[in-house]
Design a protein around this motif. Structure first.
Motif: not given
Length: 131
Positions: A76-103
């Motif tokens: 599906k060309k999709m990645a996911y990040l499920a986040m539970n028990s969130l805390k105030p310190e988790d506040t941020a801008v979240y980014f996904c990134a792709a790296d060609r290294d597939t080792a």
């Protein structure tokens, strides 16, 4: 054109949950490792998680281990990040990134936590944890 687009960020109360999505276009996720990073206001970008190209090998930062779950559906060309028990310190801008290294062991390396090594970045999605 290689592109990643994140979605799913929101305002949530402490203890709540969110699931972030990362949609890839212009390339196959079979050929890339996916990293999740976050950046809070006034702070440096922080590595959160790494998931291997086949979606089997996953590593987490200590600060989110046991609360966050990373997944990848290459067909599906999709990645996911499920986040539970969130805390105030988790506040941020979240980014996904792709790296060609597939080792197979790449997510176990320090290199996988260095954002500058990644080839494609999304625009980010805001997560705010507040009462």
């Amino acid at each position: 054109q290689l592109q990643l687009v994140e979605s799913g960020g929101d305002l949530v109360q402490p203890g709540g949950s969110l699931r972030l999505s990362c949609a890839a276009s212009g390339f196959s996720l079979d050929d890339y490792t996916i990293g999740w990073f976050r950046q809070a206001p006034g702070k440096e970008r922080e590595w959160v998680s790494c998931i291997s190209s086949d979606g089997v090998r996953i590593k987490y930062a200590d600060s989110v281990k046991g609360r966050f779950t990373s997944a990848k559906v290459n067909t599906k060309k999709m990645a996911y990040l499920a986040m539970n028990s969130l805390k105030p310190e988790d506040t941020a801008v979240y980014f996904c990134a792709a790296d060609r290294d597939t080792a197979p062991s790449y997510c176990s390396t320090v290199r996988s936590r260095q954002g500058w090594r990644y080839d494609v970045w999304g625009q980010g999605t805001q997560v705010t944890v507040s009462a």
